[in-house]
Design a protein around this motif. Structure first.
Motif, PDB file in Angstrom:
ATOM      1  N   ARG A  86       0.837  -1.204   0.000  1.00  0.00           N
ATOM      2  CA  ARG A  86       0.000   0.000   0.000  1.00  0.00           C
ATOM      3  C   ARG A  86       0.877   1.262   0.000  1.00  0.00           C
ATOM      4  O   ARG A  86       2.099   1.173  -0.113  1.00  0.00           O
ATOM      5  N   GLU A 122       2.526   2.981   1.819  1.00  0.00           N
ATOM      6  CA  GLU A 122       3.428   3.217   2.949  1.00  0.00           C
ATOM      7  C   GLU A 122       4.823   2.737   2.557  1.00  0.00           C
ATOM      8  O   GLU A 122       5.641   3.499   2.111  1.00  0.00           O
ATOM      9  N   ASP A 181       7.959  -1.768  13.890  1.00  0.00           N
ATOM     10  CA  ASP A 181       7.974  -3.037  13.160  1.00  0.00           C
ATOM     11  C   ASP A 181       9.404  -3.574  13.114  1.00  0.00           C
ATOM     12  O   ASP A 181       9.644  -4.774  13.296  1.00  0.00           O
ATOM     13  N   ARG A 196      -5.261   6.533  14.569  1.00  0.00           N
ATOM     14  CA  ARG A 196      -4.501   6.185  15.753  1.00  0.00           C
ATOM     15  C   ARG A 196      -4.995   6.963  16.961  1.00  0.00           C
ATOM     16  O   ARG A 196      -5.647   7.980  16.856  1.00  0.00           O
TER      17      ARG A 196
HETATM   18  C1  BGC Z   1       2.044   0.759   9.712  1.00  0.00           C
HETATM   19  C2  BGC Z   1       2.494  -0.063  10.880  1.00  0.00           C
HETATM   20  C3  BGC Z   1       3.041   0.912  11.870  1.00  0.00           C
HETATM   21  C4  BGC Z   1       1.858   1.692  12.381  1.00  0.00           C
HETATM   22  C5  BGC Z   1       2.122   2.571  13.554  1.00  0.00           C
HETATM   23  C6  BGC Z   1       0.913   1.623  10.186  1.00  0.00           C
HETATM   24  O1  BGC Z   1       0.374   2.406   9.231  1.00  0.00           O
HETATM   25  O2  BGC Z   1       1.747   0.000   8.602  1.00  0.00           O
HETATM   26  O3  BGC Z   1       3.131  -1.206  10.650  1.00  0.00           O
HETATM   27  O4  BGC Z   1       3.912   0.447  12.802  1.00  0.00           O
HETATM   28  O5  BGC Z   1       1.197   2.360  11.336  1.00  0.00           O
HETATM   29  O6  BGC Z   1       1.300   3.638  13.728  1.00  0.00           O
END
Ligand code: BGC
Length: 747
Positions: free
Chosen positions: A332, A334, A341, A463
């Protein structure tokens, strides 16, 4: 290399060719080129592609530094040098990179120096300058996320002369591993989906490029886009790519040709042919993996097919995401250096492959990008000038990754180089606390994606908001646990330097006492218990809360038995399932083994119902999924706003399998001294593992035959080993050796 030699062609941002012809007046002895770019380059000398690497010059914090590559080009040159450099946006030369608002990028730019030594030993240096011509080429458009379109019939169009550009970044020699083409996956199946789409299955989800080997008719078009999975009706599904269009199109020239993108890559297992001539056939298509050039160090086989697939999924998760930097996912919009990670998986990554050099470069970028106040970003290289987002368990990568690399390779240098960064990060954590020694993050990711928090089925993923991704575990608990871990790593560094670490011993003591006061009461974690998808809000009484208290040695010793009991009971209450997210998952099985609950650890490993590792295997996964239930029981998907089928973090479970099912644990860094203590389980049947260290191969083979476990263990010379087969004997090798033994087994 000289910063003064940067040239660009600012009027056209995407994919151009820089060209220059040099006539040589004397006979040459040797010629080499040092070259770098902002954007990805392909270098041709006298019509020959020189760089065999992919995505040069690699991915660094471009505002600070960019790598250059050196190639010996002597054999390609006689009397002249015809130089062509194709450059497209890539990581460093674009404005269409990832998401966000103020991206860090430079216009596509080039810098090279050609060093000639003539037969008479005289020297000449030719450098990039404003005499270079700039033209278009057969790549019409190419970016990481949107894909690429090529028209093989196009003749170059002259655009003008190159122009100098000021770029102040340091130009450094190649520091990381090179990026290479890896395993090839020929198309397995080509068929019409129920909705009529023509699909191809390559059998493996991976980061890579599709190669089409074809002789077609001039002007015919092949256009496709990838998917990781099919929907429950067997139709193409790519909603989870979000805004990454990931579309590839090629206009054929009429000659036999190999069509492959030059400046883009995809993550996926399937493609949908959106336009195609009638004569395409499955044999024309191959998916070729692209990843950092790491040496494979571990092979693992066992007698359980599903666990074997889980192991492979962990390996392919790494291959798909160790692409010059540790990324989160390859599909995607990102594909970025998410620090959380990276730290969750890196010790496992260092088992599958040799990642010493891979991480050394990335850690240097971590050090370089630390903010003035000690904060470490959650994405490195940082993607946007105003990005700054800081979370525990993400920023702590600045300590954990160098520490794990030190442990795996005895690479003291990288840990010591990181020491000041870790200390500054610790000061940063302590500068914003909710109560003394309890850090309070502003952007906490918490126990990311834990399944112990209720999620409305149609929730759009954001988030740090109620009912969303960061799980139920109290954010401050996570921060404090990692703070203690960081301090321990600093103490390790001080010990290596033979420095007095009293100050950090005292600090650790204070942090642990604060943790106990804040999060544990009367031998139990504070707050209501969080079960699967619970609605209790933030609490300390979660599987992850318990795991961190026990595994990070944060609880009082007298509270250990009751906390172990609470963890075991909580797992049982969840139906022998784990609810841990990114933070708790790598440690939960280790915690159970250390607490004497090996059986329960294996029960979790073999669990097949959601949430578990094998759930995805049963659903046909060929890589690790972002969520345990990226595909739900009924075949529907997790919300496409965040649903990757190639997120390696949970692949960290292989780290546990290596330490316990194979049974190899590091006692002294770099495998100088090891403990071998396999935990035999009949559901595994046998384990056969070869692990390569700098001393040679460690081999562990155990097999259950009737009521016996037969062990064959080999340790290479130079490694001190203690072997515990549970037969009341401890076997010791001072420097390598072989042990063959049968031990009674009747579980
Ligand atoms: C990522 C994750 C990341 C996370 C943290 C996501 O969009 O794909 O793997 O660690 O955001 O906010």
């Amino acid at each position: 290399m000289n910063k003064k030699n940067w040239v660009t062609y600012p009027e056209r941002a995407n994919c151009v060719s820089f060209k220059r012809r040099y006539e040589l007046k004397k006979e040459i002895k040797s010629v080499s080129i040092n070259i770098t770019s902002m954007g990805w380059y392909n270098l041709y000398i006298n019509n020959k592609r020189i760089d065999k690497d992919v995505f040069t010059p690699g991915y660094t914090e471009f505002e600070k530094r960019v790598q250059f590559q050196k190639y010996n080009i002597t054999r390609h040159i006689k009397n002249s040098i015809d130089l062509v450099v194709d450059i497209a946006e890539g990581w460093g030369g674009g404005n269409r990179f990832a998401w966000g608002s103020a991206f860090i990028y430079f216009p596509i730019s080039l810098n090279y120096e050609i060093n000639i030594i003539y037969k008479d030993n005289s020297k000449e240096v030719l450098v990039s300058d404003e005499s270079l011509d700039v033209t278009t080429n057969t790549v019409v458009d190419a970016t990481i996320y949107q894909g690429e379109s090529q028209d093989y019939r196009l003749e170059p169009r002259y655009l003008g002369k190159a122009k100098y550009i000021e770029i102040d970044s340091e130009i450094i020699p190649q520091e990381g591993e090179r990026i290479v083409f890896g395993e090839r996956f020929p198309a397995k199946k080509m068929w019409k989906a129920p909705n009529g789409d023509l699909l191809i299955d390559f059998g493996q989800n991976i980061a890579g490029m599709v190669e089409i080997n074809i002789k077609g008719k001039a002007g015919d078009v092949i256009k496709y886009k990838p998917a990781e999975v099919l929907d429950k009706d067997g139709n193409f599904y790519d909603e989870n790519y979000r805004s990454a269009a990931s579309t590839y199109s090629f206009v054929l020239s009429g000659k036999k040709e190999i069509l492959r993108p030059k400046f883009s890559f995809l993550g996926g297992r399937y493609i949908k042919l959106m336009e195609y001539p009638f004569y395409v056939k499955k044999e024309n298509f191959t998916l070729v993996a692209v990843h950092s050039n790491m040496k494979k160090t571990c092979t693992f086989k066992c007698g359980n097919k599903k666990i074997q697939r889980l192991y492979l999924n962990s390996v392919y998760g790494q291959l798909s995401n160790y692409l010059d930097i540790p990324t989160d996912c390859p599909q995607r919009n990102e594909r970025l250096g998410w620090t959380g990670d990276a730290q969750v998986f890196c010790s496992t990554g260092a088992i599958h492959y040799d990642v010493d050099r891979f991480f050394r470069k990335w850690i240097h970028d971590v050090i370089l990008t630390q903010y003035e106040d000690g904060a470490v970003d959650e994405i490195i290289p940082i993607i946007a000038k105003n990005h700054r987002r800081v979370s525990s368990a993400w920023g702590d990568a600045c300590a954990i990754v160098p520490y794990e690399i030190y442990r795996a390779y005895n690479d003291k240098k990288i840990l010591l180089e990181s020491l000041e960064t870790i200390k500054k990060w610790v000061s940063f954590l302590l500068s914003n606390t909710s109560s003394p020694y309890i850090p309070h993050n502003v952007d906490p990711n918490g126990d990311w994606l834990a399944t112990d928090r209720y999620l409305a089925p149609d929730a759009i993923i954001q988030r740090h908001e109620a009912e969303l991704c960061p799980g139920s575990t109290n954010f401050d608990l996570v921060s404090t646990a990692y703070l203690a871990y960081d301090i321990r790593i600093i103490i390790e560094g001080y010990k290596l330097l033979k420095l007095d670490h009293q100050e950090y011993d005292d600090l650790l003591d204070k942090v642990i006492k604060a943790y106990q006061k804040e999060f544990i009461k009367d031998g139990h974690m504070i707050g209501p218990k969080a079960l699967i998808y619970s609605k209790v809000g933030q609490t300390c009484y979660t599987q992850t809360g318990l795991v961190l208290s026990l595994y990070f040695h944060l609880c009082k010793e007298e509270d250990r038995p009751s906390l172990i009991k609470d963890l075991v009971d909580l797992i049982k209450e969840c139906g022998n399932k784990m609810t841990t997210g990114f933070v708790g998952t790598p440690y939960i099985l280790h915690t159970l083994v250390e607490s004497g609950h090996e059986e329960l650890a294996y029960t979790l490993l073999f669990q097949e119902e959601f949430p578990s590792w094998l759930y995805s295997v049963n659903k046909g996964a060929t890589t690790m999924w972002e969520h345990y239930d990226s595909i739900k029981e009924d075949g529907s998907f997790w919300n496409p706003s965040m649903n990757s089928f190639n997120h390696y973090a949970y692949g960290a479970v292989f780290g546990w399998m290596f330490n316990h099912s194979v049974g190899v644990k590091i006692v002294k860094p770099g495998y100088k001294e090891i403990l071998i203590k396999p935990l035999v389980d009949k559901r595994l049947g046998f384990v056969d593992c070869v692990f390569n260290t700098k001393y040679g191969d460690i081999k562990v083979n155990w097999k259950i035959i009737d009521k016996q476990v037969k062990y064959v263990i080999e340790v290479p010379k130079g490694i001190k080993a203690t072997i515990d087969l549970g037969d009341n004997n401890i076997y010791r090798f001072a420097s390598g050796g072989t042990l063959k033994k049968s031990v009674h087994y009747d579980k």
